[in-house]
Design a protein around this motif. Structure first.
Motif, PDB file in Angstrom:
ATOM      1  N   MET A  67      42.485  36.301  35.844  1.00 54.78           N
ATOM      2  CA  MET A  67      43.550  36.832  36.493  1.00 54.78           C
ATOM      3  C   MET A  67      43.438  36.426  38.037  1.00 54.78           C
ATOM      4  N   ILE A  68      44.565  36.553  38.679  1.00 58.69           N
ATOM      5  CA  ILE A  68      44.617  36.328  40.202  1.00 58.69           C
ATOM      6  C   ILE A  68      45.058  37.529  40.774  1.00 58.69           C
ATOM      7  N   PHE A  69      44.527  37.744  41.967  1.00 56.18           N
ATOM      8  CA  PHE A  69      44.697  39.094  43.005  1.00 56.18           C
ATOM      9  C   PHE A  69      44.947  38.286  44.230  1.00 56.18           C
ATOM     10  N   ASN A  70      45.944  38.861  45.042  1.00 55.85           N
ATOM     11  CA  ASN A  70      46.290  38.507  46.346  1.00 55.85           C
ATOM     12  C   ASN A  70      46.108  39.793  47.149  1.00 55.85           C
ATOM     13  N   GLY A  71      45.658  39.312  48.334  1.00 61.41           N
ATOM     14  CA  GLY A  71      45.367  40.018  49.699  1.00 61.41           C
ATOM     15  C   GLY A  71      46.447  39.565  50.534  1.00 61.41           C
ATOM     16  N   ASP A  72      46.422  40.226  51.732  1.00 62.71           N
ATOM     17  CA  ASP A  72      47.378  39.638  52.914  1.00 62.71           C
ATOM     18  C   ASP A  72      47.046  38.265  53.313  1.00 62.71           C
ATOM     19  N   ARG A  73      45.775  37.730  53.234  1.00 61.99           N
ATOM     20  CA  ARG A  73      45.360  36.382  53.564  1.00 61.99           C
ATOM     21  C   ARG A  73      44.602  35.736  52.644  1.00 61.99           C
ATOM     22  N   ILE A  74      44.264  36.502  51.646  1.00 63.65           N
ATOM     23  CA  ILE A  74      43.286  35.747  50.614  1.00 63.65           C
ATOM     24  C   ILE A  74      43.782  35.729  49.230  1.00 63.65           C
ATOM     25  N   VAL A  75      43.396  35.050  48.422  1.00 65.22           N
ATOM     26  CA  VAL A  75      43.508  35.108  47.031  1.00 65.22           C
ATOM     27  C   VAL A  75      42.290  34.947  46.177  1.00 65.22           C
ATOM     28  N   LEU A  76      42.096  35.831  45.251  1.00 62.53           N
ATOM     29  CA  LEU A  76      40.966  35.948  44.486  1.00 62.53           C
ATOM     30  C   LEU A  76      41.671  35.645  42.927  1.00 62.53           C
ATOM     31  N   ARG A  77      40.528  34.576  42.602  1.00 66.05           N
ATOM     32  CA  ARG A  77      40.859  34.105  41.103  1.00 66.05           C
ATOM     33  C   ARG A  77      39.541  33.823  40.373  1.00 66.05           C
ATOM     34  N   GLU A  78      39.711  34.157  39.028  1.00 65.97           N
ATOM     35  CA  GLU A  78      38.549  33.951  38.227  1.00 65.97           C
ATOM     36  C   GLU A  78      38.160  32.410  38.320  1.00 65.97           C
ATOM     37  N   TRP A  79      36.807  32.155  38.270  1.00 66.66           N
ATOM     38  CA  TRP A  79      36.198  30.920  38.274  1.00 66.66           C
ATOM     39  C   TRP A  79      36.752  29.973  36.853  1.00 66.66           C
ATOM     40  N   LYS A  80      37.053  28.809  37.356  1.00 65.06           N
ATOM     41  CA  LYS A  80      37.465  27.766  36.291  1.00 65.06           C
ATOM     42  C   LYS A  80      36.272  26.872  35.946  1.00 65.06           C
ATOM     43  N   LYS A  81      36.312  26.072  34.870  1.00 62.76           N
ATOM     44  CA  LYS A  81      35.080  25.294  34.417  1.00 62.76           C
ATOM     45  C   LYS A  81      35.074  24.079  35.770  1.00 62.76           C
ATOM     46  N   ASP A  82      36.239  23.526  36.298  1.00 61.39           N
ATOM     47  CA  ASP A  82      36.058  22.422  37.325  1.00 61.39           C
ATOM     48  C   ASP A  82      35.732  23.017  38.463  1.00 61.39           C
ATOM     49  N   ASP A  83      35.226  24.327  38.827  1.00 63.47           N
ATOM     50  CA  ASP A  83      34.819  24.792  40.112  1.00 63.47           C
ATOM     51  C   ASP A  83      33.298  24.666  40.484  1.00 63.47           C
ATOM     52  N   TYR A  84      32.437  24.297  39.704  1.00 60.77           N
ATOM     53  CA  TYR A  84      31.190  24.300  39.988  1.00 60.77           C
ATOM     54  C   TYR A  84      30.771  23.793  41.226  1.00 60.77           C
ATOM     55  N   GLU A  85      31.365  22.639  41.885  1.00 58.15           N
ATOM     56  CA  GLU A  85      30.905  22.345  43.105  1.00 58.15           C
ATOM     57  C   GLU A  85      31.022  23.361  44.230  1.00 58.15           C
ATOM     58  N   LEU A  86      31.994  24.142  44.077  1.00 55.58           N
ATOM     59  CA  LEU A  86      32.487  25.299  44.971  1.00 55.58           C
ATOM     60  C   LEU A  86      31.576  26.375  44.666  1.00 55.58           C
ATOM     61  N   PHE A  87      31.249  26.627  43.686  1.00 55.15           N
ATOM     62  CA  PHE A  87      30.240  27.690  43.165  1.00 55.15           C
ATOM     63  C   PHE A  87      28.945  27.361  43.863  1.00 55.15           C
ATOM     64  N   GLN A  88      28.473  26.040  43.846  1.00 61.55           N
ATOM     65  CA  GLN A  88      27.368  25.450  44.139  1.00 61.55           C
ATOM     66  C   GLN A  88      27.256  25.741  45.823  1.00 61.55           C
ATOM     67  N   SER A  89      28.165  25.328  46.399  1.00 59.95           N
ATOM     68  CA  SER A  89      28.435  25.413  47.848  1.00 59.95           C
ATOM     69  C   SER A  89      27.995  26.958  48.356  1.00 59.95           C
ATOM     70  N   ILE A  90      28.102  27.902  47.535  1.00 61.15           N
ATOM     71  CA  ILE A  90      27.672  29.115  47.903  1.00 61.15           C
ATOM     72  C   ILE A  90      26.257  29.573  47.739  1.00 61.15           C
ATOM     73  N   PHE A  91      25.898  29.304  46.484  1.00 61.39           N
ATOM     74  CA  PHE A  91      24.568  29.697  45.991  1.00 61.39           C
ATOM     75  C   PHE A  91      23.288  28.730  46.501  1.00 61.39           C
ATOM     76  N   THR A  92      23.781  27.740  46.963  1.00 61.81           N
ATOM     77  CA  THR A  92      22.657  26.764  47.397  1.00 61.81           C
ATOM     78  C   THR A  92      22.539  26.688  48.999  1.00 61.81           C
ATOM     79  N   ASN A  93      23.473  27.953  49.684  1.00 59.18           N
ATOM     80  CA  ASN A  93      23.334  27.718  51.146  1.00 59.18           C
ATOM     81  C   ASN A  93      22.295  28.737  51.795  1.00 59.18           C
ATOM     82  N   GLU A  94      21.314  28.371  52.347  1.00 55.90           N
ATOM     83  CA  GLU A  94      20.456  29.218  52.887  1.00 55.90           C
ATOM     84  C   GLU A  94      20.827  30.426  53.848  1.00 55.90           C
TER      85      GLU A  94
END
Length: 179
Positions: free
Chosen positions: A1-28
């Motif tokens: 699902m996708i949800f829209n805010g005024d300036r942002i979009v939230l969408r469920e994670w996809k298989k090819d999003d791993y690098e994006l996911f990694q950029s969050i959870f490895t950032n001290e």
């Protein structure tokens, strides 16, 4: 699902999003105040990402996790979620959370994400109560919880272990009828 805010979009994670996911959870810097620690093992992070993807299609979801993008240019800016603690036909209870890449801090995106998560939790998931928590020293996060209408429930003593020390956590909540 996708949800829209005024300036942002939230969408469920996809298989090819791993690098994006990694950029969050490895950032001290991002994980400084988080309940979780940075993932140091690639294997552990890949397992967590796999759980997020599997949860997206589960009939009995434990969480609703989203990649966050800017509406204006589709830039990835962070992670947002609603963790489900209890759900039944009368509603339920969950906790919202979010992590933003540092270059997007202080621009109001976290507040917009939190408001959108509350809308999703109450109107789409059917919960009746949502909470949020933060490290006791994270005053900006506490300010956001107040700004979105949450009420302080208290301080949980020595529940977060960071850098070899136990730290307190602040907990806020909002009920569906309060929005």
């Amino acid at each position: 699902m996708i949800f829209n805010g005024d300036r942002i979009v939230l969408r469920e994670w996809k298989k090819d999003d791993y690098e994006l996911f990694q950029s969050i959870f490895t950032n001290e810097q991002i994980m400084r105040y988080a309940y979780l620690d940075c993932f140091e093992s690639e294997e552990e992070l890949q397992l967590y990402f796999k759980e997020v993807l599997e949860n997206t299609v589960s009939k009995f979801r434990k969480a609703y996790e989203y990649a966050v993008f800017l509406k204006s240019n589709d830039s990835f800016i962070g992670f947002a979620d609603i963790e489900i603690y209890k759900k039944n036909e009368f509603g339920g209870h969950g906790e919202i959370g979010y992590f933003l890449l540092p270059q997007y801090w202080g621009k109001g995106y976290a507040t917009e994400i939190a408001k959108l998560l509350i809308e999703i939790g109450f109107l789409h998931v059917g919960l009746h109560r949502l909470c949020a928590s933060c490290h006791i020293e994270n005053k900006k996060s506490e300010h956001i919880m107040k700004k979105i209408g949450m009420k302080k429930e208290g301080q949980i003593r020595q529940v977060r272990f960071k850098n070899g020390t136990w730290h307190d956590e602040l907990r806020y909540s909002i009920l569906k009828e309060e929005i």
